[in-house]
Design a protein around this motif. Structure first.
Motif, PDB file in Angstrom:
ATOM      1  N   GLU A 381       0.887  -1.148   0.056  1.00 54.34           N
ATOM      2  CA  GLU A 381      -0.109  -0.051  -0.118  1.00 54.34           C
ATOM      3  C   GLU A 381       0.783   1.182   0.023  1.00 54.34           C
ATOM      4  O   GLU A 381       0.374   2.200  -0.498  1.00 54.34           O
ATOM      5  CB  GLU A 381      -0.970  -0.141   1.382  1.00 54.34           C
ATOM      6  N   GLU A 382       1.996   1.050   0.766  1.00 57.60           N
ATOM      7  CA  GLU A 382       2.935   2.433   0.947  1.00 57.60           C
ATOM      8  C   GLU A 382       3.684   2.480  -0.610  1.00 57.60           C
ATOM      9  O   GLU A 382       3.642   3.701  -1.086  1.00 57.60           O
ATOM     10  CB  GLU A 382       3.868   1.939   1.647  1.00 57.60           C
ATOM     11  N   MET A 383       3.744   1.625  -1.476  1.00 62.63           N
ATOM     12  CA  MET A 383       4.280   1.623  -2.611  1.00 62.63           C
ATOM     13  C   MET A 383       3.367   2.156  -3.831  1.00 62.63           C
ATOM     14  O   MET A 383       3.797   2.966  -4.553  1.00 62.63           O
ATOM     15  CB  MET A 383       4.780  -0.055  -3.242  1.00 62.63           C
ATOM     16  N   ARG A 385       0.995   4.538  -2.814  1.00 65.13           N
ATOM     17  CA  ARG A 385       1.037   5.828  -2.721  1.00 65.13           C
ATOM     18  C   ARG A 385       2.502   6.585  -3.162  1.00 65.13           C
ATOM     19  O   ARG A 385       2.303   7.742  -3.612  1.00 65.13           O
ATOM     20  CB  ARG A 385       1.040   6.217  -0.935  1.00 65.13           C
ATOM     21  N   ARG A 386       3.467   5.878  -2.965  1.00 66.21           N
ATOM     22  CA  ARG A 386       4.791   6.545  -3.452  1.00 66.21           C
ATOM     23  C   ARG A 386       4.750   6.704  -4.929  1.00 66.21           C
ATOM     24  O   ARG A 386       5.212   7.697  -5.466  1.00 66.21           O
ATOM     25  CB  ARG A 386       5.918   5.536  -2.882  1.00 66.21           C
ATOM     26  N   LEU A 387       3.995   5.678  -5.654  1.00 63.87           N
ATOM     27  CA  LEU A 387       3.942   5.741  -7.126  1.00 63.87           C
ATOM     28  C   LEU A 387       2.761   6.370  -7.744  1.00 63.87           C
ATOM     29  O   LEU A 387       2.581   6.377  -8.995  1.00 63.87           O
ATOM     30  CB  LEU A 387       4.160   4.285  -7.749  1.00 63.87           C
ATOM     31  N   GLY A 388       1.912   6.995  -6.830  1.00 68.68           N
ATOM     32  CA  GLY A 388       0.808   7.726  -7.371  1.00 68.68           C
ATOM     33  C   GLY A 388      -0.380   6.837  -7.841  1.00 68.68           C
ATOM     34  O   GLY A 388      -0.944   7.017  -8.802  1.00 68.68           O
ATOM     35  N   HIS A 424      10.473   4.342 -11.953  1.00 67.07           N
ATOM     36  CA  HIS A 424      10.705   3.199 -11.288  1.00 67.07           C
ATOM     37  C   HIS A 424      10.813   2.051 -12.065  1.00 67.07           C
ATOM     38  O   HIS A 424       9.877   1.814 -12.788  1.00 67.07           O
ATOM     39  CB  HIS A 424       9.863   3.449 -10.231  1.00 67.07           C
ATOM     40  N   ASP A 445      11.713  -2.991  -5.594  1.00 66.56           N
ATOM     41  CA  ASP A 445      11.910  -1.944  -6.317  1.00 66.56           C
ATOM     42  C   ASP A 445      13.401  -1.859  -6.686  1.00 66.56           C
ATOM     43  O   ASP A 445      14.250  -1.548  -5.936  1.00 66.56           O
ATOM     44  CB  ASP A 445      11.607  -0.614  -5.517  1.00 66.56           C
ATOM     45  N   THR A 447      15.141   0.009  -9.134  1.00 71.70           N
ATOM     46  CA  THR A 447      15.359   1.073  -9.768  1.00 71.70           C
ATOM     47  C   THR A 447      16.827   1.420  -9.577  1.00 71.70           C
ATOM     48  O   THR A 447      17.459   1.525 -10.682  1.00 71.70           O
ATOM     49  CB  THR A 447      14.617   2.244  -9.356  1.00 71.70           C
TER      50      THR A 447
END
Length: 844
Positions: A381-383, A385-388, A424, A445, A447
């Motif tokens: 879920e945090e990912m 939010r981070r990726l929009g 990413h 991730d 990246t």
């Protein structure tokens, strides 16, 4: 007398009926209840008989009721005795027997006499014959039932020899006989007192037999019940114990003893008390449970702990119930104890496994067999939010559903499916859990790792190209050495015509440009000859200030923003000046219409970035060059450090400027970061390891012109024929005697002949034949410590060999070199003292 006997019979039936009821109340059983009902009903019938003793013959409603009740009592007795011997009579048979029998009795009592009177029979005779038929029918069926009971008892005696069967059989015979005699007693009117006395004895004997049978049967049933309870307790996988309110344990099964680690000997010795088994913190809960047990007689199961014999604690689930209705301290908590150790371990394991995805910093997903998403952890879920993103399904690889199906069908994982989301890069790995028909997915991730891998591939490519460029530059340096040597011979020879002098000048310029080109190639490949020493980065930039302003022109404003104090690093001043010049020239070319250039220095602490640098946090110097030019397009940015790559027009750039910068920075154990946006300019940041030392002011040195030779013998070892030939010529003209060798083996042969004459060894470092210049010098100096040595090479000292043996400016000459520099160094080495640094033992 008859009345007394009938009263005794009534009391016997009532007494035995009540006895059977008491037995049924203590130990409920179908046979005792039925026999009790039968005997109490017989007592009631005897009462009816007693009431009718003063009447002989004639019609009486009470007799009708007595006969109907006789059917019911007989059926209950028959059913009870059958149950006593293990048989079961169907209830429908009893309803049929009582229903038909009662109907026949009533018909013969109330319908048959009028019918006979209408046929001409006298009234008293009609009643008499109707009652006779009724009694024959009733007591025939009763007799059949009593015979059946007698047969059962005889069989029971043969099988079991139970004491109660014998009196039941003995007194069952008159029981049957008296049943058969009733109709004929009525017919003849024969009612002697001895018959009533026999009836009494029959009732007493048969009843006592039933009592004995019932008592024996109930005792056996009680023992069987106790045996079943004991088997239940002993075979129970749960712990079972019996104790009182004081905590004394009177009995317990082996399962309970295993839970607490004690033996049955400990139990019998009274060493086990459930209160002592309970840790102190559970005592209050136990008291509340005891209060509830006293009130309700049972309580809901609760979790607690017991002390094991070894002192450890065992988690258990306990349920208790009272064995009686008493609430005294001696009353006996049938308790069931379930060992929760395995369950607690499983719960801890489940919590541990549940924490793994919940607390995992990496995103974790779970898919059903149809590919639908069952679970995503907080990191996923945090990912999002981070990726929009708002849903993980939008980010899944296109083939995720097929991958789930394939993983479950084959049982094999599918690893590292890569997807891109803006800047990413995500890696998806799927692992099947076939027992649950689910697939777990772990997302990484990658990246930064992808960028580092790209940098590594770029670095490897640059390394390969650099090795190629270095090899070319090394060979070219040999050619340039020959060209420059012959050029010096011509220029120092007899006077030439002006046209020839002009041509030689152009040749010298071309050779100089070629030398610069090879130096750039060597710098890119990190093979350039360098003089590493502590330098002040601010001083390097400041010394180039005037030159940089001339390079930039009037349309570009230059700003220097240098950190205060000395920023010291180990480096080559010429190389670092070349770095700054190349970056400034690139910036100037990116601002054809003018702009602003900023050069800044500073010190910062950060981890390293390159593979050859420790990742630990350290002090780094940063040299940044920023312009406001056209910027670098993103598709070109990864290629800017490749040699011969250029976006400039033909003839306006070699493509070696940034490649040279890259090579020099790598050679100084640093790295470069580049930030650029088209139309907004570019910033290059160069990071170099900082040295925490203070530099002294440099002292100038004045070199004198080289003197001519005085006939000294020089052993020249060079594998390149052109360089060897020009060396022989220029040194010969300068007044030296030269012995030339093309490799180390030839040099050793010449040494064996001219050992005493040779004063100086001038040798290339890297040579074929198995003997390098360093190895050759060690061997010769081992035999003649006074021998002077000069090393020469087209590579830098790190590649060429031992840095301690080859000291720049003292006994090392980098190719290509001018003949004046050669003459000067030869004279200095020959005239100077023999230093210990040049004397090396063989094999060291």
């Amino acid at each position: 007398m008859q009345a007394v006997i009938v009263q005794v019979i009534i009391m016997l039936h009532a007494a035995f009926g009540c006895m059977f009821l008491l037995m049924n109340w203590q130990h409920p059983a179908k046979f005792s209840r039925l026999i009790a009902q039968s005997w109490l009903l017989e007592a009631f019938r005897a009462g009816i008989v007693y009431a009718e003793l003063d009447r002989t013959g004639g019609f009486s409603h009470w007799h009708s009721l007595s006969d109907c009740l006789n059917l019911v009592a007989t059926w209950w007795l028959l059913a009870g005795c059958a149950d006593l011997v293990g048989a079961r009579l169907p209830a429908k048979l009893g309803k049929f027997y009582i229903g038909i029998g009662s109907g026949v009795i009533l018909a013969l009592r109330y319908l048959a006499p009028p019918a006979l009177e209408s046929a001409g029979v006298a009234a008293d005779q009609a009643i008499r014959w109707s009652l006779l038929v009724e009694l024959v029918l009733i007591f025939t069926t009763v007799t059949i039932a009593r015979v059946t009971i007698l047969v059962w008892f005889i069989g029971l005696w043969r099988r079991t020899r139970r004491p109660g069967t014998l009196p039941a059989i003995v007194f069952g015979v008159p029981y049957i006989a008296f049943g058969l005699a009733v109709p004929w007693q009525f017919y003849f009117g024969y009612y002697p007192e001895w018959i009533y006395l026999g009836w009494t004895l029959r009732v007493l004997g048969f009843s006592l037999g039933l009592v004995l049978l019932l008592s024996d049967r109930q005792l056996v049933a009680l023992r069987a019940s106790e045996a079943r309870v004991r088997r239940f307790i002993e075979s129970n996988i749960q712990g079972v114990l019996i104790c009182n309110f004081r905590g004394q344990i009177s009995d317990a099964n082996d399962a309970f003893l295993r839970i607490i680690g004690y033996t049955r000997a400990d139990l019998l010795a009274g060493r086990i008390n459930w209160q002592n088994l309970t840790p102190p913190e559970w005592a209050e809960l136990d008291r509340r449970v005891i209060d509830e047990l006293r009130t309700r007689g049972l309580c809901m199961p609760w979790e607690k702990e017991y002390f094991h014999k070894d002192g450890t604690r065992v988690p258990v689930l306990v349920g208790v119930a009272m064995l009686d209705d008493q609430r005294s301290e001696e009353s006996e908590a049938l308790a069931f104890v379930l060992d929760l150790s395995d369950r607690k371990k499983a719960e801890n394991r489940i919590r541990h496994l549940a924490n793994f995805p919940e607390l995992n910093p990496n995103p974790v997903l779970e898919f059903a067999a149809d590919g639908s998403l069952l679970y995503q952890n907080p990191a996923a879920e945090e990912m999002l939010r981070r990726l929009g993103q708002d849903r993980i399904e939008k980010m899944l690889p296109a083939e995720a559903g097929q991958v789930v199906t394939q993983c479950l069908s084959t049982g094999q994982p599918r690893l590292r499916l890569v997807t891109k989301h803006g800047k990413h890069t995500l890696s998806w790995s799927f692992y099947p859990i076939r027992q649950q028909q689910t697939v777990h997915c772990y997302i990484g991730d990658v990246t930064e790792r992808t960028l580092l891998e790209a940098q590594l591939r770029q670095s490897q490519k640059m390394e390969a190209v650099g090795q190629l460029a270095g090899g070319v530059a090394h060979d070219f340096n040999n050619l340039l050495t020959a060209i420059i040597g012959h050029l010096g011979l011509l220029q120092n020879g007899p006077a030439l015509p002006p046209e020839a002098q002009d041509s030689l000048a152009e040749i010298a310029k071309a050779a100089g440009r070629a030398t610069n080109l090879t130096n750039q190639l060597l710098a890119f490949s990190r093979l350039q000859v360098s003089s590493i020493q502590p330098l002040d980065l601010n001083e390097v930039v400041t010394n180039l200030g005037k030159m940089l302003r001339r390079l930039l022109g009037e349309d570009i404003a230059m700003h220097l923003d240098l950190a205060p104090g000395q920023l010291v690093f180990n480096g080559d001043a010429g190389m670092m000046e070349q770095v700054v010049l190349n970056l400034v020239v690139n910036a100037r070319d990116a601002m054809p219409a003018g702009g602003s250039l900023r050069i800044a220095t500073n010190s910062e602490r950060r981890p390293g970035r390159e593979a050859n640098v420790s990742a630990e946090v350290a002090s780094w110097l940063c040299l940044s060059v920023s312009d406001t030019g056209t910027g670098i397009p993103p598709e070109i940015l990864p290629k800017i450090f490749e040699p011969f790559f250029t976006t400039k027009e033909v003839g306006k750039g070699t493509g070696l400027g940034l490649a040279t910068v890259f090579g020099i920075v790598q050679q100084h154990h640093g790295w470069i970061d580049v930030e650029s946006e088209p139309g907004l300019g570019t910033t290059f940041r160069i990071f170099l390891p900082q040295q925490h030392v203070t530099l002294n002011e440099p002292s100038g040195q004045v070199r004198l012109p080289a003197a001519s030779g005085r006939g000294e013998v020089i052993l020249l070892v060079e594998d390149e024929p052109a360089v060897r030939e020009v060396g022989v010529k220029v040194l010969g003209r300068q007044g030296y005697k030269v012995l030339a060798a093309d490799n180390g083996r030839t040099a050793l042969d010449l040494w064996s002949v001219h050992r005493d004459e040779i004063a100086l060894l001038l040798t290339d470092v890297v040579m074929p034949g198995g003997v390098s210049g360093l190895e050759l010098a060690r061997r010769l100096q081992a035999e003649k410590p006074a021998l002077r040595v000069i090393y020469t090479s087209g590579y830098n000292r790190e590649v060429a060999g031992d840095e301690e043996a080859m000291r720049q400016g003292m006994n090392y000459l980098a190719k290509p070199y001018e003949i004046e520099r050669l003459f000067l160094l030869v004279r200095e080495v020959l005239d100077g003292p023999v230093t210990p640094a040049t004397i090396r033992p063989a094999g060291s």
